[in-house]
Design a protein around this motif. Structure first.
Motif, short mmCIF file in Angstrom:
data_model
loop_
_atom_site.label_atom_id
_atom_site.label_comp_id
_atom_site.label_asym_id
_atom_site.label_seq_id
_atom_site.Cartn_x
_atom_site.Cartn_y
_atom_site.Cartn_z
N CYS A 29 46.38 40.94 47.55
CA CYS A 29 47.62 41.30 46.87
C CYS A 29 48.65 41.60 47.95
O CYS A 29 48.45 42.43 48.82
N ASN A 67 49.86 36.75 47.92
CA ASN A 67 50.99 36.47 47.03
C ASN A 67 52.21 37.31 47.38
O ASN A 67 52.12 38.36 48.02
N CYS A 217 48.79 37.56 39.71
CA CYS A 217 47.76 37.31 40.73
C CYS A 217 46.63 36.44 40.18
O CYS A 217 46.16 35.52 40.88
N HIS A 247 45.78 47.46 38.14
CA HIS A 247 46.05 46.07 38.52
C HIS A 247 44.78 45.22 38.62
O HIS A 247 44.68 44.17 37.99
N GLU A 251 43.32 42.25 36.28
CA GLU A 251 43.11 40.90 36.84
C GLU A 251 41.72 40.38 36.45
O GLU A 251 41.56 39.23 36.05
ZN LIG Z 1 47.71 41.49 42.80
#
Ligand SMILES: [Zn+2]
Length: 496
Positions: A29, A67, A217, A247, A251
């Motif tokens: 990330c 990313n 992501c 997060h 994901e």
């Molecule tokens: Zn991420």
């Protein structure tokens, strides 16, 4: 000797083996590019760099994705406040991120996907989740992930299942929320006028809108490893500890519900926070430090790397002035040794260096294989410097084995100050003649020129003529020399 890494999924240090050796797919990330990333963000990226370099030194072929989040709640809000588009807001911060990355000698990732360039795979992911019943649309047109339909939700963050709130009563539409508010999370946000104004709205079969942060992501990782390797599961996924919930939990839920695989990433690795002088970095305390601040203060990137790697990545790191000063000295010591060591190199190792090389290679590798124990790896490197200096004093010469051992350790940590320090000593006769505004043409004479000016600057500072002192500093900087004032009142000149 095998590499062992801590996996947040199991909370254990485990032997590492990728799905299809020697390839390792690594997803990190990256930054949210709405301002300058601070040193706490870069602590995490330095951890990733350590992981990447050690994997490669161990013979793995890493495909690394990091990313850039260029659309989320905060970016749209900030763009709105400045009446500009999100594209205009993020452009300079993306440039700045690459500059800071290069300054800190971070190995570039193979791919830096930007969320706004991957909207199509995000739309496909949401469509797939709607089709298989993992997601639903609310009255306002936003799409939510139904955590009640994903039995292993909460596994990564070890959530108490009884607390989960699913369905219309338990929905959260903001990108950030805490564990106490674990509930159905937003995948796609129906477009609002402020999104349109900021250029943050896209068409989709389920309605015009924009992706939620968590979705970004998953879609980018699956798209990139799918297109390149036909893979649906990452070998390693990294981030800061603050991303474990929500997060990374989100994901996993949306990715696995889409692919049908039991995992999204086989190993999850998280770096701890960095505090500044004992306090968490925040606008409120005004203690936000960026790599560009440190660069302006003349701190060598090797010293920052040394400072960060002196603490294990799973422990909190406290950035203090004392720790930074010590790291600068340590990094300089590595640089001085490196020059002496390389200048003495010969075709074969003397017995002392043969032994020292074996110890360094063994101790360094053992430390790094133990969940990237960089503090111990650094200790092995400094032991080698102490031994090496003693051996050089005794007339011993390093050869291929010693050079290879140094290259392995220094290549992974990269904590050596590379600029050369020139010592400002007593004046030499005729030095005044050197004080010209233009330096001499020969590089060797330029050093004498810079040192003469540095001495003159000490004198004018004693007379409190600070404008002249600043002028001299700028003059030298214009010709590749940096003046560094030390706490003891002495000064040094570094050739950059
Ligand atoms: Zn991420």
């Amino acid at each position: 000797m095998t590499l062992r890494l801590h996996n947040t999924l199991t909370r254990r240090v485990e032997p590492f083996a990728p799905l299809v050796p020697p390839r390792v797919t690594l997803y990190s990330c990256g930054p949210t590019v709405w301002n300058y990333a601070h040193i706490g963000n870069f602590r995490n990226f330095l951890f990733v760099d350590l992981l990447r370099r050690w994997l490669e030194a161990s013979g793995f072929e890493v495909y690394h994705i990091m990313n850039l989040t260029d659309v989320d709640d905060r970016i749209i809000k900030e763009a709105g406040a400045r009446s500009i588009t999100i594209q205009a807001l993020v452009a300079p911060f993306i440039t700045a991120f690459y500059e800071d990355r290069d300054f800190l000698r971070l190995t570039p990732a193979h791919s830096y996907p930007r969320a706004t360039e991957f909207v199509e795979p995000m739309v496909r992911l949401v469509s797939g989740l709607l089709d298989n019943g993992s997601a639903y649309q609310s009255d306002d047109g936003s799409v939510y992930f139904a955590i009640g339909r994903f039995p292993s939700y909460g596994r990564l963050s070890q959530l108490d299942k009884r607390e989960l709130k699913s369905g219309a009563s338990g929905r959260v539409s903001s990108d950030e929320y805490d564990k106490e508010n674990a509930r159905d999370f937003v995948l796609w946000k129906a477009a609002k006028p402020e999104d349109e104004a900021a250029g943050a709205a896209w068409d989709a079969p389920f309605g015009r809108g924009r992706p939620g942060w968590h979705l970004e992501c998953s879609a980018m990782a699956l798209e990139l490893i799918g297109a390149r390797f036909g893979a649906k599961v990452l070998d390693i996924h990294t981030g800061g500890v603050d991303l474990i919930f929500p997060h990374h939990e989100d994901e996993i839920a949306q990715s696995c519900a889409f692919t049908g695989e039991p995992e999204f990433a086989r190993v999850w690795m998280h770096a701890e926070f960095l505090n500044v002088r004992g306090t968490k970095m925040s606008k409120r305390f005004g203690n936000i430090t960026t790599p560009r601040d440190l660069r302006q203060d003349g701190v060598d990137p090797g010293a920052i790397r040394l400072l960060v790697y002196q603490t294990h990545y799973r422990q909190r790191l406290d950035l203090t002035d004392e720790a930074l000063a010590a790291a600068r000295e340590g990094s300089r010591r590595l640089g001085e040794f490196a020059r002496r060591f390389h200048a003495a190199a010969s075709g074969s190792d003397s017995p002392g260096f043969t032994g020292a090389a074996e110890r360094l290679t063994g101790d360094f590798s053992t430390a790094m294989n133990d969940d990237l124990n960089a503090p111990r790896a650094l200790a092995a490197l400094f032991d080698f410097v102490t031994d090496g200096n003693r051996l050089l004093d005794q007339g011993e010469r390093p050869g291929p084995a010693a050079l290879a051992a140094w290259k392995l350790a220094d290549g992974v940590l990269d904590a050596t100050t590379q600029s050369e320090i020139l010592e400002v000593r007593a004046a030499t006769p005729g030095e005044e003649a050197n004080l010209t505004d233009l330096p001499p043409s020969r590089p060797a004479d330029q050093e004498a020129w810079a040192l003469a000016w540095a001495r003159r600057r000490l004198e004018v500072k004693k007379r409190r003529d600070f404008p002249e002192a600043d002028r001299i500093r700028a003059l030298l900087a214009g010709h590749g020399f940096e003046i560094r004032d030390r706490k003891d009142g002495s000064v040094e000149v570094a050739r950059k």
